[in-house]
Design a protein around this motif. Structure first.
Motif, PDB file in Angstrom:
ATOM      1  N   ARG A  72       4.192 -19.287 -86.103  1.00  0.00           N
ATOM      2  CA  ARG A  72       4.310 -17.942 -86.665  1.00  0.00           C
ATOM      3  C   ARG A  72       5.311 -17.174 -85.813  1.00  0.00           C
ATOM      4  NH1 ARG A  72       0.607 -14.037 -89.801  1.00  0.00           N
ATOM      5  NH2 ARG A  72       0.859 -15.872 -91.066  1.00  0.00           N
ATOM      6  N   ALA A  73       6.314 -16.631 -86.469  1.00  0.00           N
ATOM      7  CA  ALA A  73       7.323 -15.809 -85.800  1.00  0.00           C
ATOM      8  C   ALA A  73       7.184 -14.375 -86.296  1.00  0.00           C
ATOM      9  CB  ALA A  73       8.724 -16.340 -86.086  1.00  0.00           C
ATOM     10  N   ARG A  74       7.231 -13.433 -85.363  1.00  0.00           N
ATOM     11  CA  ARG A  74       7.233 -12.010 -85.715  1.00  0.00           C
ATOM     12  C   ARG A  74       8.669 -11.540 -85.610  1.00  0.00           C
ATOM     13  NH1 ARG A  74       4.406  -8.872 -81.852  1.00  0.00           N
ATOM     14  NH2 ARG A  74       5.006 -10.498 -80.410  1.00  0.00           N
ATOM     15  N   VAL A  75       9.244 -11.108 -86.718  1.00  0.00           N
ATOM     16  CA  VAL A  75      10.661 -10.737 -86.746  1.00  0.00           C
ATOM     17  C   VAL A  75      10.775  -9.254 -87.073  1.00  0.00           C
ATOM     18  CG1 VAL A  75      12.924 -11.261 -87.700  1.00  0.00           C
ATOM     19  CG2 VAL A  75      11.169 -13.058 -87.598  1.00  0.00           C
ATOM     20  N   PHE A  76      11.316  -8.493 -86.137  1.00  0.00           N
ATOM     21  CA  PHE A  76      11.537  -7.065 -86.345  1.00  0.00           C
ATOM     22  C   PHE A  76      12.938  -6.891 -86.918  1.00  0.00           C
ATOM     23  CE2 PHE A  76      12.871  -2.831 -84.780  1.00  0.00           C
ATOM     24  CZ  PHE A  76      11.939  -2.069 -85.470  1.00  0.00           C
ATOM     25  N   VAL A  77      13.024  -6.297 -88.109  1.00  0.00           N
ATOM     26  CA  VAL A  77      14.305  -6.062 -88.783  1.00  0.00           C
ATOM     27  C   VAL A  77      14.629  -4.580 -88.609  1.00  0.00           C
ATOM     28  CG1 VAL A  77      15.579  -6.231 -90.947  1.00  0.00           C
ATOM     29  CG2 VAL A  77      13.816  -7.921 -90.410  1.00  0.00           C
ATOM     30  N   THR A  78      15.648  -4.283 -87.820  1.00  0.00           N
ATOM     31  CA  THR A  78      15.926  -2.895 -87.460  1.00  0.00           C
ATOM     32  C   THR A  78      16.425  -2.052 -88.630  1.00  0.00           C
ATOM     33  OG1 THR A  78      18.181  -3.398 -86.737  1.00  0.00           O
ATOM     34  CG2 THR A  78      16.440  -3.505 -85.073  1.00  0.00           C
ATOM     35  N   ASP A  79      17.057  -2.651 -89.620  1.00  0.00           N
ATOM     36  CA  ASP A  79      17.553  -1.877 -90.768  1.00  0.00           C
ATOM     37  C   ASP A  79      16.444  -1.145 -91.508  1.00  0.00           C
ATOM     38  OD1 ASP A  79      20.196  -2.365 -90.355  1.00  0.00           O
ATOM     39  OD2 ASP A  79      20.508  -3.511 -92.180  1.00  0.00           O
ATOM     40  N   VAL A  80      15.258  -1.716 -91.533  1.00  0.00           N
ATOM     41  CA  VAL A  80      14.141  -1.106 -92.254  1.00  0.00           C
ATOM     42  C   VAL A  80      12.991  -0.721 -91.320  1.00  0.00           C
ATOM     43  CG1 VAL A  80      14.620  -2.170 -94.490  1.00  0.00           C
ATOM     44  CG2 VAL A  80      13.228  -3.385 -92.810  1.00  0.00           C
ATOM     45  N   TRP A  81      13.156  -0.924 -90.031  1.00  0.00           N
ATOM     46  CA  TRP A  81      12.127  -0.629 -89.029  1.00  0.00           C
ATOM     47  C   TRP A  81      10.793  -1.231 -89.445  1.00  0.00           C
ATOM     48  CZ3 TRP A  81      12.723   1.495 -84.232  1.00  0.00           C
ATOM     49  CH2 TRP A  81      14.000   1.971 -83.948  1.00  0.00           C
ATOM     50  N   ASP A  82      10.835  -2.539 -89.740  1.00  0.00           N
ATOM     51  CA  ASP A  82       9.635  -3.228 -90.183  1.00  0.00           C
ATOM     52  C   ASP A  82       9.573  -4.606 -89.545  1.00  0.00           C
ATOM     53  OD1 ASP A  82       7.276  -3.634 -91.537  1.00  0.00           O
ATOM     54  OD2 ASP A  82       8.218  -4.051 -93.468  1.00  0.00           O
ATOM     55  N   THR A  83       8.356  -5.098 -89.374  1.00  0.00           N
ATOM     56  CA  THR A  83       8.142  -6.428 -88.829  1.00  0.00           C
ATOM     57  C   THR A  83       7.710  -7.367 -89.943  1.00  0.00           C
ATOM     58  OG1 THR A  83       7.491  -5.516 -86.697  1.00  0.00           O
ATOM     59  CG2 THR A  83       6.862  -7.780 -87.132  1.00  0.00           C
ATOM     60  N   VAL A  84       8.317  -8.539 -89.961  1.00  0.00           N
ATOM     61  CA  VAL A  84       8.007  -9.571 -90.946  1.00  0.00           C
ATOM     62  C   VAL A  84       7.383 -10.742 -90.199  1.00  0.00           C
ATOM     63  CG1 VAL A  84       9.024 -11.164 -92.606  1.00  0.00           C
ATOM     64  CG2 VAL A  84       9.971  -8.879 -92.356  1.00  0.00           C
ATOM     65  N   ASN A  85       6.265 -11.241 -90.703  1.00  0.00           N
ATOM     66  CA  ASN A  85       5.636 -12.426 -90.126  1.00  0.00           C
ATOM     67  C   ASN A  85       6.009 -13.634 -90.966  1.00  0.00           C
ATOM     68  OD1 ASN A  85       4.130 -11.194 -87.965  1.00  0.00           O
ATOM     69  ND2 ASN A  85       2.853 -10.294 -89.548  1.00  0.00           N
ATOM     70  N   LEU A  86       6.557 -14.649 -90.313  1.00  0.00           N
ATOM     71  CA  LEU A  86       6.986 -15.858 -91.010  1.00  0.00           C
ATOM     72  C   LEU A  86       6.300 -17.073 -90.409  1.00  0.00           C
ATOM     73  CD1 LEU A  86      10.846 -15.220 -91.088  1.00  0.00           C
ATOM     74  CD2 LEU A  86       9.225 -14.825 -92.943  1.00  0.00           C
ATOM     75  N   ASP A  87       5.793 -17.963 -91.245  1.00  0.00           N
ATOM     76  CA  ASP A  87       5.261 -19.249 -90.807  1.00  0.00           C
ATOM     77  C   ASP A  87       6.369 -20.277 -90.991  1.00  0.00           C
ATOM     78  OD1 ASP A  87       2.672 -18.347 -90.163  1.00  0.00           O
ATOM     79  OD2 ASP A  87       2.134 -18.357 -92.283  1.00  0.00           O
ATOM     80  N   LEU A  88       6.808 -20.847 -89.874  1.00  0.00           N
ATOM     81  CA  LEU A  88       7.968 -21.743 -89.877  1.00  0.00           C
ATOM     82  C   LEU A  88       7.648 -23.037 -89.148  1.00  0.00           C
ATOM     83  CD1 LEU A  88      10.465 -18.979 -88.765  1.00  0.00           C
ATOM     84  CD2 LEU A  88      10.229 -19.863 -91.074  1.00  0.00           C
ATOM     85  N   ALA A  89       8.392 -24.066 -89.466  1.00  0.00           N
ATOM     86  CA  ALA A  89       8.301 -25.324 -88.736  1.00  0.00           C
ATOM     87  C   ALA A  89       9.122 -25.199 -87.447  1.00  0.00           C
ATOM     88  CB  ALA A  89       8.850 -26.464 -89.589  1.00  0.00           C
ATOM     89  N   PRO A  90       8.749 -25.908 -86.393  1.00  0.00           N
ATOM     90  CA  PRO A  90       9.512 -25.838 -85.137  1.00  0.00           C
ATOM     91  C   PRO A  90      10.972 -26.265 -85.277  1.00  0.00           C
ATOM     92  CG  PRO A  90       7.388 -26.855 -84.755  1.00  0.00           C
ATOM     93  CD  PRO A  90       7.534 -26.707 -86.237  1.00  0.00           C
TER      94      PRO A  90
END
Length: 89
Positions: free
Chosen positions: A8-26
Motif C-alpha cells: 500500500r502506497a500513500r501518494v499525496f498529490v499537491t495539485d488537489v491537496w489530497d492523498t490517494v491510497n494505492l495497492d501495488l505490487a513491489p
C-alpha cells in the motif's frame, strides 16, 4: 496480485491537496504509481511529464525504478507534484 505481495502506497498529490491510497505490487514502477495516483486524484488522464515524484524527501530521478528497488515498504509515502513551479499571484 495476492494480499501477501501487495504494497500500500500513500501518494499525496499537491495539485488537489489530497492523498490517494494505492495497492501495488513491489515490481510496479514509479511512473506507473504516478500515473495511477494522478488519474485517481484528478479524475482525468494528465500528462505524466508535467509531474515528478518524491520519495523520502528526494526526487526520484529514474521513474523506471520499481518500488522494491527504492526500498518502499507497506504504507510508504510518496508525493506527486508539478515538475515546473507555478507562479502565485
Amino acid at each position: 496480485m495476492s494480499v501477501a505481495t501487495a504494497l500500500r502506497a500513500r501518494v499525496f498529490v499537491t495539485d488537489v491537496w489530497d492523498t490517494v491510497n494505492l495497492d501495488l505490487a513491489p515490481d510496479t514502477t514509479v511512473a506507473e504509481l504516478k500515473r495511477r495516483a494522478l488519474r485517481e486524484a484528478l479524475r482525468r488522464e494528465p500528462n505524466g511529464d508535467d509531474y515528478q515524484v518524491k520519495f523520502q524527501g528526494a526526487l526520484v530521478m529514474d521513474e523506471r525504478c520499481t518500488l522494491q528497488i527504492l526500498g518502499a515498504r507497506d504504507g510508504a509515502p510518496f508525493i506527486v507534484l508539478p515538475a515546473r513551479r507555478v507562479p502565485v499571484r
